[in-house]
Every structure is written in structure tokens, then in C-alpha cells.
Design a protein around this motif. Sequence first.
Motif, PDB file in Angstrom:
ATOM      1  N   PRO B 141       4.117  -4.865 -14.537  1.00 24.38           N
ATOM      2  CA  PRO B 141       3.887  -3.405 -14.626  1.00 24.38           C
ATOM      3  C   PRO B 141       2.543  -3.000 -14.025  1.00 24.38           C
ATOM      4  O   PRO B 141       2.416  -1.906 -13.457  1.00 24.38           O
ATOM      5  N   MET B 142       1.547  -3.876 -14.130  1.00 20.57           N
ATOM      6  CA  MET B 142       0.238  -3.527 -13.596  1.00 20.57           C
ATOM      7  C   MET B 142       0.209  -3.649 -12.068  1.00 20.57           C
ATOM      8  O   MET B 142      -0.467  -2.881 -11.385  1.00 20.57           O
ATOM      9  N   LEU B 143       0.930  -4.608 -11.522  1.00 19.49           N
ATOM     10  CA  LEU B 143       1.027  -4.692 -10.056  1.00 19.49           C
ATOM     11  C   LEU B 143       1.715  -3.432  -9.523  1.00 19.49           C
ATOM     12  O   LEU B 143       1.339  -2.914  -8.462  1.00 19.49           O
ATOM     13  N   GLU B 144       2.694  -2.943 -10.265  1.00 22.74           N
ATOM     14  CA  GLU B 144       3.350  -1.691  -9.852  1.00 22.74           C
ATOM     15  C   GLU B 144       2.378  -0.514  -9.936  1.00 22.74           C
ATOM     16  O   GLU B 144       2.409   0.388  -9.094  1.00 22.74           O
ATOM     17  N   LEU B 145       1.522  -0.544 -10.950  1.00 20.94           N
ATOM     18  CA  LEU B 145       0.503   0.513 -11.049  1.00 20.94           C
ATOM     19  C   LEU B 145      -0.452   0.461  -9.849  1.00 20.94           C
ATOM     20  O   LEU B 145      -0.795   1.499  -9.273  1.00 20.94           O
ATOM     21  N   VAL B 146      -0.868  -0.747  -9.466  1.00 20.90           N
ATOM     22  CA  VAL B 146      -1.744  -0.886  -8.295  1.00 20.90           C
ATOM     23  C   VAL B 146      -1.077  -0.292  -7.058  1.00 20.90           C
ATOM     24  O   VAL B 146      -1.700   0.465  -6.297  1.00 20.90           O
ATOM     25  N   ASP B 147       0.208  -0.598  -6.877  1.00 21.37           N
ATOM     26  CA  ASP B 147       0.946  -0.055  -5.724  1.00 21.37           C
ATOM     27  C   ASP B 147       1.029   1.470  -5.786  1.00 21.37           C
ATOM     28  O   ASP B 147       0.831   2.160  -4.779  1.00 21.37           O
ATOM     29  N   LEU B 148       1.344   1.964  -6.967  1.00 13.97           N
ATOM     30  CA  LEU B 148       1.462   3.417  -7.156  1.00 13.97           C
ATOM     31  C   LEU B 148       0.148   4.109  -6.790  1.00 13.97           C
ATOM     32  O   LEU B 148       0.125   5.133  -6.091  1.00 13.97           O
ATOM     33  N   LEU B 149      -0.952   3.542  -7.261  1.00 18.02           N
ATOM     34  CA  LEU B 149      -2.266   4.132  -7.002  1.00 18.02           C
ATOM     35  C   LEU B 149      -2.579   4.099  -5.511  1.00 18.02           C
ATOM     36  O   LEU B 149      -3.059   5.081  -4.935  1.00 18.02           O
ATOM     37  N   ARG B 150      -2.335   2.957  -4.894  1.00 19.30           N
ATOM     38  CA  ARG B 150      -2.626   2.855  -3.468  1.00 19.30           C
ATOM     39  C   ARG B 150      -1.794   3.846  -2.664  1.00 19.30           C
ATOM     40  O   ARG B 150      -2.299   4.481  -1.733  1.00 19.30           O
ATOM     41  N   ASP B 151      -0.531   3.970  -3.034  1.00 20.93           N
ATOM     42  CA  ASP B 151       0.333   4.936  -2.333  1.00 20.93           C
ATOM     43  C   ASP B 151      -0.201   6.365  -2.489  1.00 20.93           C
ATOM     44  O   ASP B 151       0.040   7.220  -1.646  1.00 20.93           O
ATOM     45  N   ALA B 152      -0.902   6.630  -3.590  1.00 14.83           N
ATOM     46  CA  ALA B 152      -1.438   7.971  -3.843  1.00 14.83           C
ATOM     47  C   ALA B 152      -2.872   8.105  -3.309  1.00 14.83           C
ATOM     48  O   ALA B 152      -3.588   9.035  -3.680  1.00 14.83           O
ATOM     49  N   GLY B 153      -3.288   7.175  -2.459  1.00 16.36           N
ATOM     50  CA  GLY B 153      -4.583   7.306  -1.793  1.00 16.36           C
ATOM     51  C   GLY B 153      -5.771   6.784  -2.582  1.00 16.36           C
ATOM     52  O   GLY B 153      -6.915   6.980  -2.173  1.00 16.36           O
ATOM     53  N   PHE B 154      -5.506   6.126  -3.709  1.00 12.78           N
ATOM     54  CA  PHE B 154      -6.608   5.537  -4.481  1.00 12.78           C
ATOM     55  C   PHE B 154      -7.135   4.272  -3.796  1.00 12.78           C
ATOM     56  O   PHE B 154      -6.378   3.524  -3.190  1.00 12.78           O
ATOM     57  N   ARG B 155      -8.467   4.072  -3.906  1.00  8.47           N
ATOM     58  CA  ARG B 155      -9.009   2.744  -3.639  1.00  8.47           C
ATOM     59  C   ARG B 155      -9.087   2.042  -5.005  1.00  8.47           C
ATOM     60  O   ARG B 155      -9.608   2.607  -5.962  1.00  8.47           O
ATOM     61  N   VAL B 156      -8.540   0.834  -5.051  1.00 12.06           N
ATOM     62  CA  VAL B 156      -8.386   0.125  -6.316  1.00 12.06           C
ATOM     63  C   VAL B 156      -9.332  -1.070  -6.367  1.00 12.06           C
ATOM     64  O   VAL B 156      -9.346  -1.900  -5.452  1.00 12.06           O
ATOM     65  N   PHE B 157     -10.113  -1.143  -7.438  1.00 16.66           N
ATOM     66  CA  PHE B 157     -11.073  -2.225  -7.624  1.00 16.66           C
ATOM     67  C   PHE B 157     -10.764  -3.013  -8.891  1.00 16.66           C
ATOM     68  O   PHE B 157     -10.356  -2.428  -9.903  1.00 16.66           O
ATOM     69  N   VAL B 158     -10.979  -4.318  -8.830  1.00 18.10           N
ATOM     70  CA  VAL B 158     -10.983  -5.134 -10.036  1.00 18.10           C
ATOM     71  C   VAL B 158     -12.421  -5.177 -10.538  1.00 18.10           C
ATOM     72  O   VAL B 158     -13.341  -5.464  -9.769  1.00 18.10           O
ATOM     73  N   VAL B 159     -12.620  -4.858 -11.812  1.00 20.04           N
ATOM     74  CA  VAL B 159     -13.959  -4.927 -12.405  1.00 20.04           C
ATOM     75  C   VAL B 159     -13.867  -5.867 -13.611  1.00 20.04           C
ATOM     76  O   VAL B 159     -13.402  -5.488 -14.680  1.00 20.04           O
ATOM     77  N   THR B 160     -14.269  -7.100 -13.392  1.00 19.67           N
ATOM     78  CA  THR B 160     -13.987  -8.187 -14.324  1.00 19.67           C
ATOM     79  C   THR B 160     -15.249  -8.737 -14.994  1.00 19.67           C
ATOM     80  O   THR B 160     -16.305  -8.787 -14.363  1.00 19.67           O
ATOM     81  N   GLY B 161     -15.098  -9.137 -16.256  1.00 17.39           N
ATOM     82  CA  GLY B 161     -16.167  -9.886 -16.900  1.00 17.39           C
ATOM     83  C   GLY B 161     -16.231 -11.318 -16.398  1.00 17.39           C
ATOM     84  O   GLY B 161     -17.217 -12.015 -16.580  1.00 17.39           O
TER      85      GLY B 161
END
Lengths: 307, 307
Positions: B141-161
Amino acid sequence: MSLSSWNDRPSKSAILGFVARVSDEGAADFVPVADRIAVLDNDGTLWCERPAYVQALFILERLAKQAAADPELAARPVTRALLAGDLAAAQAAGAGEMMELLLSAHAGITAEEFAEVAERWLAEARHPRFGRLHSELTYAPMLELVDLLRDAGFRVFVVTGGGVEFVRAVSERIYGIPPENVVGSAVEVSFARRDGRIVLVREAKVLGSPNEGPPKPVNIQAHIGKRPILAAGNSAGDREMLEYVTTGRLPSLAIVIDHDDAEREYAYAGNAVTDPDAEPIGDTAARLGWTVVSMRDDWARVFADEG
Amino acid sequence: MSLSSWNDRPSKSAILGFVARVSDEGAADFVPVADRIAVLDNDGTLWCERPAYVQALFILERLAKQAAADPELAARPVTRALLAGDLAAAQAAGAGEMMELLLSAHAGITAEEFAEVAERWLAEARHPRFGRLHSELTYAPMLELVDLLRDAGFRVFVVTGGGVEFVRAVSERIYGIPPENVVGSAVEVSFARRDGRIVLVREAKVLGSPNEGPPKPVNIQAHIGKRPILAAGNSAGDREMLEYVTTGRLPSLAIVIDHDDAEREYAYAGNAVTDPDAEPIGDTAARLGWTVVSMRDDWARVFADEG
């Protein structure tokens, strides 16, 4: 249309040839798109850095306002030397105090407030000789290079010795490069809650080392996480970044801008700020066979908005 | 096709509605594309973090090899406790010494060598319960969210501990997120010349603070330079990042993954690592009205490569 502001000379051919080879799946020098990363210095490489760094003018203008409102600050020898434009006298009066004054000019405000202040200033401040906005004094040939690289699948980063937040305030507008693709010197910011909001407050303290010399590759790794294959710079402070790019396992191109055009811009040697005794970058480039771009001979026009 | 692994429940609607509103030029919540930035925690948000952090297993396997070749190292109480999986005993034997051992496991090698070592390990290491590669235990579900965001013009970052270089070793392959879009905890690297090449050598020293809690917004500013408008996390260590995103001037969405599915994955509260007494993130989310995603109820499937 690409590189139309470049004269037909060897440096133009070297750039076009390199970009074509790394993008051609059949070529021996092919580089997968994931590894096509370019890093470009800012001051003197993408825009004019003479007679003074744009950011220095920005800071001094703020300091002048602060001094006008604060007689004690105005009376300090370091302040007077800085506002008279006498860097040597300011350093003699106290290098540490000078640094502290410069860093304090925009301390205490949030990162978002700083971005607004910088954007507003950059929308109005004009170059003392050319009379045009600093943000108009970008180099047309370099903007064409950025476009060429992007069209060839490169991710393009600005890697500047200047303040990262200052450059970010204009990078999207003038280069089409978003803030996250700018790597630079930085001040520490502290986490705070103000009026129920989380904000990040600028401190009068440099974060790590200024981004010049060996810190450039170190910060490229920290920020990008991969060795780039193309770099451009114009001073000895870019040497380690250029060497880093050319000593990887992939094909690479190192470009050095030679400011040899006193008529259309300025003529000066490519010395470093933090280490003025370092070998001028033109000598390093000649020794190592890097691509040297003569502003006078290689560029048909210099600034971006000329006819 | 978007969010097809999500059940038709309020959290799915909240995400789809938000993304639609910020992308719709006519909507009151429209956000210009330059400001569409999303930040996602990694462990427990994008991939499985139980029974142990993937990176902890990676480090312990290296430590076991080092101990096998070094009887003095093997005999130390901290080493023995760590290799027995007894974190409490290792901390009791010496928290500083434990940290130093863990940081030393991959010190002295270059950043490029580390990336190769991590990639190789991740291509083979398997989860103790599921028997599959850790890199396969990403959440569909989260990979689908990443795709959805990218399709909507978002730049997506991983912010990890987690360690930034460890996550970068797989982020492009498993998330389609390039190394420069990963922000995380880091060790210092030092500039060096080896065999005529410039390399960056890993030191056994943390750079700044681990990227959890208040450092997350600080590092987002340092790396991205803008306040994101969407964030997702699953522990109290993500709280400040989520609050930062929701206390900006633009419309925002904060998503908290609730691990309440012992059958398909694990069931545990969202506590922080560095501050175990902090309010569990589920309680914070309920109080502040954030979007809570129940793994059990909201996700039709959990892992990415299930049928």
C-alpha cells in the motif's frame, strides 16, 4: 539550439561529445541514467561573483541597517571596516569578531523568514557596474549547459561555497534547480515551537566546515550519495570536487571557467577563498587535462538576458 | 489502479481526497507543484522493522565475522551480549562501548565500498519469520502511495532514523527513490586520496544527531530546504516531523501507520528508539486528528510481492 551561446571551439565539442557518448547505449562510454549526476559551482560558474560575492552584499546591507539602529554596533572597528568595504582592516581588527558579525546578521529568524528576506532582496538588488539585477547576471552558456544535461537525463546540482539557503532562494527561479538540489555552506538551525508551530531558527554558527575544497566531495556524498560524472567550477576551491569526479570508475568531464574577459565581465585568476595560496585552478586544469572554457573566446554571449 | 491494496475506508479516502485537492488548480487547497513535497519514514513505514531493524541484522552479521577472526574482540562482554541478541545486557556492559562496536563494524572502508557491501547483503539476507528477502518485505500500500504522489507531481523523500547510506543502497531498486532523496542518520566521512583517487572514508563517529525526533525537521530543512506538506511515520520518533508538516502555512496531511496486525505482520505500539518514554504516536495522532492507518483494517494486502 543547444549550446547556441557557445562558439564552435574545442570546449563546446568536448561538452557535446561527452554528453552524447554517456547517453548513447551503444557507446563504450555509456553511463546508466541513474549515474548521470552533474555538480556545478555557483559563484563565478553560474553567475557573476565580482566585484563582490552577491551574498556578501546582501549581508553587508543588513549589517548597515543593524548598525544604523545600534550605535554601539556601529562604533565597533570591525563594523566600520566592513561597512567601508575594507575586508583587510576588518580582519585585522578581529577575524573571529568579523565572522560573528556576518553570521549574526540573519541569526534568530526562521529558515522560512530568511528565504523571504533573501527572495525580496534578490528581486531588487542591482550590480554596481552593470546596473542589472544580480539574478539577471547568470551566464547564458551555463544555463544552456544545464538544459542540455537535463535533456540527457542528468540530475543537476548546484554545489556552492556560498550559503545554501541564500542560493536556494533563487535557484528554482533562475536555474530551474529546486532547493533540494542545492548543496552549500550552512549555519546551524535549531528546533523550536513558536505560537504553536514548529519552526527552525538560524543560529550564528557555521554547520560543519564551509563548503569549499575537500568539504565539497564530503558534502556531495552526504547529500547526493553518489559520485557525479560531470563537474564545473572556476576556483581552486573547486579543485577537490573536480578531482573527485574525474577519479571515479565511470567516464567523466571536468570543466573550468576561465574569467579572461575584462571587457564583457571580469578578468581574474581562479584562486580559493579559504586557501589563497592554493594553485590557481587554471594551472591544475592544464596539468590534469581538464576542459578549460575561456569566457572571452568560447562564449558568444555572456549574460542570460542579452539579445 | 491507484491505492488498489487499500480497503475502501476513511484513511484511503483521506489520502485520495488530499492528493486530489492539492493538485486541482481550481481548489481552495491547491498547492503549486514546487511545494508538493512528501517525506516518509522508512523502518515500519515503508518496510518491516520487526523482529529487528534490518540494518541491525546487517551490522551484527559483520560483527560476528569480525569476532570470529579476532579472539580479543569475541571475548569482550559487550560483543558476546550483542551477538547473543541481548541488547539490555550489551547496554549494561557499556552503552558507549556498544555504540563504538556497532559504528566500527563498517568503519575504514570507503562510501562506495560500503554501498557495495550493503547491496550484496541485501540481495541475499532473509527475514527470520517470513523467509523472504528483507527487500521484498516492503508494504504494497505504501509503494502505491509513492506512485500516487509522484503521479500528482510530488517529490518523495525517505526520511529515516536508519543509516542514510544503508537505505540508499536499496532505495532506488525497491522504492524507485534515488539516493539524493534519502535523508537519514549518518556517520562522518573523511576526505582521502588512495592510489591516486579521491575517496571518502567512513569513520566510527555519528555525524550530528541520529535522525529521530526533533532532528528530523532540522535535517529536512538542511537537505530539502522547504517544509513538506505530507508526512508518514509509525513511531514517536516521527512525531516532530509530522507536527512540522502540519504546522506550516499550506494544506497538509499527516499519516500514522498502526501496526495492529500480528497475523500478517506484527502488533506493537509506536514508541521511539531514543526516547522510549515519549507518548506513543497513536495517542498523539488521536489527539491531533491525524490520519491513522490500521494495517489490519485498511490494507487489503501487506507486502509488495504478494498475489
